[in-house]
Design an enzyme around this catalytic site. Structure first.
Site, mmCIF file in Angstrom:
data_model
loop_
_atom_site.group_PDB
_atom_site.id
_atom_site.type_symbol
_atom_site.label_atom_id
_atom_site.label_comp_id
_atom_site.label_asym_id
_atom_site.label_seq_id
_atom_site.Cartn_x
_atom_site.Cartn_y
_atom_site.Cartn_z
ATOM 1 N N ASP A 54 0.843 -1.193 0.000
ATOM 2 C CA ASP A 54 0.000 0.000 0.000
ATOM 3 C C ASP A 54 0.884 1.250 0.000
ATOM 4 O OD1 ASP A 54 -2.977 1.081 0.985
ATOM 5 O OD2 ASP A 54 -1.323 2.295 1.749
ATOM 6 N N TYR A 112 3.234 10.081 -0.326
ATOM 7 C CA TYR A 112 4.418 9.559 0.358
ATOM 8 C C TYR A 112 5.709 9.769 -0.434
ATOM 9 C CZ TYR A 112 0.638 6.992 2.733
ATOM 10 O OH TYR A 112 -0.521 6.638 3.375
ATOM 11 N N LYS A 129 -2.926 5.957 -3.817
ATOM 12 C CA LYS A 129 -3.941 6.918 -3.387
ATOM 13 C C LYS A 129 -3.735 8.274 -4.054
ATOM 14 C CE LYS A 129 -3.628 4.827 1.193
ATOM 15 N NZ LYS A 129 -2.176 4.553 1.167
ATOM 16 N N HIS A 132 -7.679 9.861 -1.108
ATOM 17 C CA HIS A 132 -6.942 9.782 0.158
ATOM 18 C C HIS A 132 -7.651 10.451 1.338
ATOM 19 C CE1 HIS A 132 -2.452 9.427 1.526
ATOM 20 N NE2 HIS A 132 -3.270 9.058 2.489
#
Length: 285
Positions: free
Chosen positions: A51, A56, A81, A114
């Protein structure tokens, strides 16, 4: 475990017939990504569910790790996401294609919005969510996303999306651990055929020193982390602990060889105190 090993990991059926592994490895920003750890999880621990998120900043590196593992793409479950900065019909479609390109994959197994809030002035969150979701519906129809879902959405967000759009989210990924158990949301998702997925199963480490958790861990001769991950999985929740340490990843995977007794499940269930260790979407309209 050898590099040919596959973790024994049950799957949970999505409403469209796909099967998502109930255990996965999460990634995050601020030191939450390690190339070596991903390769280790895939090749030595048999993890097949990863995931991540554009937020990120590790999509390109993750793609390299997936390829380095040598595991065929069809054997992996990859979730990505969409960040609110990319919400809106055109922006969402472009961002998803760009993320695929960054990771070097042709599709995502699951693609999530998200957060329920938007960053667009002059428009309601509801309008932006609906417009963005229509883009995800098209990406789903086109096969760029094999399943689509949301993250951090509460019941009223899901209800509005249901009224405004045609595809019910396949998954809702939210914070879930013994201290944060959104019972009504979990029941709603079950009722609507939305798979409930939990992140931060260790409450960012806060569960690891809880006396009740420690006592149960001692009883089963397991670590506190294994007890909490097992508790989440035994509740039917798709669970994605994060770690960049090989030892912890291996430990977190070893949760399928034992079962918690009903009394211990209930005891852990009684630890709910509504605390959030991460974002709280309660005030998002």
């Amino acid at each position: 475990m050898s590099d040919t090993s596959v973790l024994y990991c049950p799957t949970v059926p999505l409403s469209n017939g796909l099967q998502i592994p109930i255990f996965g490895l999460g990634t995050s920003h601020f030191g939450g990504y390690s190339h070596d750890a991903i390769v280790y999880a895939l090749t030595e621990c048999g993890v097949r569910h990863i995931d991540t998120a554009k937020r990120y900043g590790c999509e390109e590196k993750l793609g390299q790790a997936l390829r380095e593992s040598g595991i065929p793409r069809m054997d992996l479950w990859v979730t990505d996401k969409l960040w609110p900065g990319d919400y809106g019909y055109e922006a969402a479609k472009k961002a998803c294609i760009d993320s695929c390109s960054q990771m070097g994959v042709k599709y995502f197994d699951l693609f999530l919005m998200h957060w329920p809030g938007s960053m667009r002035p002059g428009c309601s969150n509801r309008e932006v969510r609906a417009e963005t979701w229509r883009a995800l519906e098209e990406l789903y129809e086109e096969g760029v996303c094999r399943a689509i879902g949301v993250s951090n959405f509460l019941v009223h967000h899901l209800e509005q999306l249901k009224e405004d759009c045609s595809v019910v989210p396949h998954v809702n990924q939210v914070e879930y651990h013994p201290f944060q158990q959104p019972k009504r949301l979990k029941e709603y998702c079950q009722q609507e055929g939305i798979v409930f997925e939990g992140y931060s199963p260790l409450a960012k480490g806060q569960v690891l020193s809880d006396p009740t958790v420690l006592q149960i861990a001692e009883k089963y001769r397991r670590t506190p982390a294994q007890i909490c991950i097992r508790w989440s999985i035994q509740n039917g929740v798709v669970t994605i602990p994060k770690s960049v340490k090989e030892k912890r990843i291996k430990e977190n995977c070893q949760v399928f060889g034992f079962q918690l007794e009903e009394l211990d499940m209930a005891t852990l269930g009684s630890l709910h105190d509504e605390r959030h260790v991460t974002w709280d979407p309660t005030d998002v309209e």
